[in-house]
Design an enzyme around this catalytic site. Structure first.
Site, PDB file in Angstrom:
ATOM      1  N   SER A  96       7.104   1.080  -3.610  1.00  0.00           N
ATOM      2  CA  SER A  96       6.940  -0.311  -2.750  1.00  0.00           C
ATOM      3  C   SER A  96       9.126  -0.519  -3.002  1.00  0.00           C
ATOM      4  CB  SER A  96       6.912  -1.503  -3.712  1.00  0.00           C
ATOM      5  OG  SER A  96       7.178  -1.950  -4.759  1.00  0.00           O
TER       6      SER A  96
ATOM      7  N   ASP B   7       6.416   1.948   0.084  1.00  0.00           N
ATOM      8  CA  ASP B   7       5.098   1.948   0.329  1.00  0.00           C
ATOM      9  C   ASP B   7       5.371   0.632   1.018  1.00  0.00           C
ATOM     10  OD1 ASP B   7       1.636   0.810  -0.583  1.00  0.00           O
ATOM     11  OD2 ASP B   7       1.634   0.369  -2.822  1.00  0.00           O
ATOM     12  N   HIS B   8       4.685   0.080   1.980  1.00  0.00           N
ATOM     13  CA  HIS B   8       4.952  -1.447   2.495  1.00  0.00           C
ATOM     14  C   HIS B   8       6.605  -2.140   2.856  1.00  0.00           C
ATOM     15  CE1 HIS B   8       0.717  -2.915   1.994  1.00  0.00           C
ATOM     16  NE2 HIS B   8       0.362  -2.258   0.869  1.00  0.00           N
TER      17      HIS B   8
ATOM     18  N   SER C 115      -8.117   0.157  -5.650  1.00  0.00           N
ATOM     19  CA  SER C 115      -8.389   0.734  -7.350  1.00  0.00           C
ATOM     20  C   SER C 115      -9.493   0.246  -7.381  1.00  0.00           C
ATOM     21  CB  SER C 115      -7.460   0.056  -7.624  1.00  0.00           C
ATOM     22  OG  SER C 115      -6.149   0.390  -8.342  1.00  0.00           O
TER      23      SER C 115
ATOM     24  N   ASN D   8      -4.499   4.529  -1.210  1.00  0.00           N
ATOM     25  CA  ASN D   8      -4.388   4.372  -2.320  1.00  0.00           C
ATOM     26  C   ASN D   8      -4.117   3.089  -4.062  1.00  0.00           C
ATOM     27  OD1 ASN D   8      -2.220   4.439   0.011  1.00  0.00           O
ATOM     28  ND2 ASN D   8      -1.245   2.317   0.626  1.00  0.00           N
ATOM     29  N   ILE D   9      -3.257   3.677  -4.357  1.00  0.00           N
ATOM     30  CA  ILE D   9      -4.042   3.449  -6.060  1.00  0.00           C
ATOM     31  C   ILE D   9      -3.088   2.696  -6.344  1.00  0.00           C
ATOM     32  CG2 ILE D   9      -5.289   3.980  -8.040  1.00  0.00           C
ATOM     33  CD1 ILE D   9      -6.692   5.914  -6.178  1.00  0.00           C
TER      34      ILE D   9
ATOM     35  N   GLU E 264      -0.041  -0.315  10.068  1.00  0.00           N
ATOM     36  CA  GLU E 264      -0.627  -1.202   9.847  1.00  0.00           C
ATOM     37  C   GLU E 264      -0.962  -1.904  10.888  1.00  0.00           C
ATOM     38  OE1 GLU E 264      -0.727  -2.475   5.807  1.00  0.00           O
ATOM     39  OE2 GLU E 264      -2.379  -4.004   6.342  1.00  0.00           O
TER      40      GLU E 264
ATOM     41  N   HIS F 226      -5.469   1.149   2.132  1.00  0.00           N
ATOM     42  CA  HIS F 226      -5.222   0.012   0.474  1.00  0.00           C
ATOM     43  C   HIS F 226      -6.310  -0.110  -0.166  1.00  0.00           C
ATOM     44  CE1 HIS F 226      -0.232   0.555   2.031  1.00  0.00           C
ATOM     45  NE2 HIS F 226      -1.397   1.301   3.441  1.00  0.00           N
ATOM     46  N   GLY F 227      -5.425  -0.986  -1.199  1.00  0.00           N
ATOM     47  CA  GLY F 227      -6.052  -1.465  -1.898  1.00  0.00           C
ATOM     48  C   GLY F 227      -7.187  -1.252  -2.993  1.00  0.00           C
TER      49      GLY F 227
HETATM   50  P1  13P Z   1      -4.676  -1.577  -5.689  1.00  0.00           P
HETATM   51  O1  13P Z   1      -3.791  -2.779  -6.003  1.00  0.00           O
HETATM   52  O2  13P Z   1      -6.169  -2.049  -5.279  1.00  0.00           O
HETATM   53  O3  13P Z   1      -4.440  -0.483  -6.479  1.00  0.00           O
HETATM   54  O4  13P Z   1      -3.726  -1.191  -3.777  1.00  0.00           O
HETATM   55  C1  13P Z   1      -2.749  -0.452  -4.112  1.00  0.00           C
HETATM   56  C2  13P Z   1      -1.983  -0.398  -2.572  1.00  0.00           C
HETATM   57  O5  13P Z   1      -2.593  -0.124  -1.443  1.00  0.00           O
HETATM   58  C3  13P Z   1      -0.476   0.258  -2.636  1.00  0.00           C
HETATM   59  O6  13P Z   1      -0.051   0.225  -1.326  1.00  0.00           O
HETATM   60  O1  G3H Z   2      -0.174  -2.326  -2.235  1.00  0.00           O
HETATM   61  C1  G3H Z   2       1.712  -2.775  -2.814  1.00  0.00           C
HETATM   62  C2  G3H Z   2       1.055  -1.912  -5.014  1.00  0.00           C
HETATM   63  O2  G3H Z   2       0.841  -1.971  -5.433  1.00  0.00           O
HETATM   64  C3  G3H Z   2       3.412  -2.386  -4.520  1.00  0.00           C
HETATM   65  O3  G3H Z   2       3.233  -3.487  -5.663  1.00  0.00           O
HETATM   66  O4  G3H Z   2       5.136  -4.692  -4.433  1.00  0.00           O
HETATM   67  O5  G3H Z   2       4.267  -5.343  -7.458  1.00  0.00           O
HETATM   68  O6  G3H Z   2       5.214  -3.415  -5.994  1.00  0.00           O
HETATM   69  P1  G3H Z   2       4.460  -4.507  -5.505  1.00  0.00           P
HETATM   70 ZN    ZN Z   3      -0.724  -1.957  -0.361  1.00  0.00          ZN
END
Ligand code: 13P
Ligand code: G3H
Ligand code: ZN
Length: 309
Positions: free
Chosen positions: A50, A82-83, A214, A254-255, A134, A211-212
């Site tokens: 990220s 990421d993002h 976990s 994504n985890i 996205e 995404h998201g």
């Molecule tokens: P989690 O917070 O569910 O692990 O999602 C991570 C994510 O989407 C990173 O882009």
């Molecule tokens: O989706 C986001 C990831 O969990 C990364 O998080 O911006 O705190 O590194 P972060």
């Molecule tokens: Zn994400």
């Protein structure tokens, strides 16, 4: 083998009905834990960074750690931003050796999201790099952005064909009810698989990203709470829902939060049980091992990409 893009991985994952794990990284132990796990079960990998992780650890350090992991494991590894929220950060990662970037214009109006995403795609493709876009907006907390439940929105399936055609993206992240962080659902977990199915119907053969994802593994939260933490109400996506997603058009899952929980739970437990220890190697070693076990579990029992490297 040099770092790879996701092209081949996604094609095989789509056809094979499994998903590739995209794990967030920001230090050596996390990279080692993930890549050693993937090596043991022969899985392809996406390591993602990220903007916050890149600021924390420094682009060059992360790049070299991932290159070291690639040399050690000889696995197909994709290094992904990421993002990414601007053309500039995507360009910096493309110029600096990443093989994939996400441009997250999901907070922008549709036309502006298309314009920004296409600008990144044009630059990335000219440099052999793939792009994730996205549509729709996840709730939750990341370092740089906090999206409330009211601000979040499901992906509108009727927009996806135009978005993909006009931007040229290689994969698309959609919002079906997951959120970032450790507090995903107040009540019963509920995902809009109907939206996923409609998106997949409109984009045959096209890789979708979740995404998201976990699970916010209850035993890890319990351990954190047992050893001085305070995370009441932490809750994630049940594994059965993720397995269902992995069998569908979803090719990348994504985890991040589960890795954070595994590391923190292990370090809390270790330090509580060894109050006189102060050598970081003593508690980082079991933390790295916990990440490895967690990632093996995800690959074999959730994603189904073991043996696919
Ligand atoms: P989690 O917070 O569910 O692990 O999602 C991570 C994510 O989407 C990173 O882009
Ligand atoms: O989706 C986001 C990831 O969990 C990364 O998080 O911006 O705190 O590194 P972060
Ligand atoms: Zn994400």
């Amino acid at each position: 083998m040099p770092l790879v893009t996701t092209k081949e991985m996604f094609k095989k994952a789509y056809e094979g009905g499994y998903a590739i794990g995209a794990f967030n990284v920001n230090n050596m132990e996390i990279i080692q834990g993930i890549t050693e796990a993937a090596k043991e079960v022969n899985a392809p990998l996406i390591l993602q960074v990220s903007a916050g992780a890149r600021r924390y650890a420094n682009h060059t350090y992360l790049m070299k750690l991932v290159e070291a992991a690639e040399i050690e494991t000889k696995l197909p590894i994709c290094l992904h931003l990421d993002h990414g929220d601007s053309f500039e950060i995507c360009k910096a990662c493309i110029d600096g050796g990443f093989t994939s970037v996400m441009i997250d214009g999901s907070h922008l109006p549709f036309e502006e999201n298309i314009k920004l995403t296409k600008q990144v795609v044009d630059y990335a493709h000219a440099h052999g790099v793939v792009v994730e876009g996205e549509l729709g907006r996840l709730a939750g907390v990341e370092d740089d952005v906090k999206v409330s439940e009211e601000e979040s929105s499901y992906t509108k399936p009727e927009e996806v064909e135009e978005f993909v055609a006009r931007t040229g993206v290689d994969s698309l992240a959609i919002a079906i009810g997951t959120s970032h962080g450790a507090y995903k659902f107040k009540g019963e977990p509920k995902l809009r698989f109907d939206i996923l199915e409609e998106v997949a119907r409109r984009l045959p053969g096209f890789p979708i990203v979740l995404h998201g994802a976990s699970s916010v593994i209850p035993e890890l939260v319990e351990k954190i709470n047992k050893y001085g933490g305070n995370m009441p109400g932490a809750r994630g996506v049940p594994e059965e829902m993720l397995r269902k997603a992995a069998r569908s058009a979803v090719c990348k899952i994504n985890i991040d939060s589960d890795l954070r929980l595994a590391m923190t739970a292990t370090i809390r437990e270790y330090l509580a049980q060894h109050p006189d220890h102060f050598d970081p190697r003593q508690y980082l070693k079991p933390a790295r091992e916990a990440i490895k076990e967690l990632v093996k579990h995800k690959i074999v029992h959730v994603l189904g990409c073991d043996g696919k490297a």
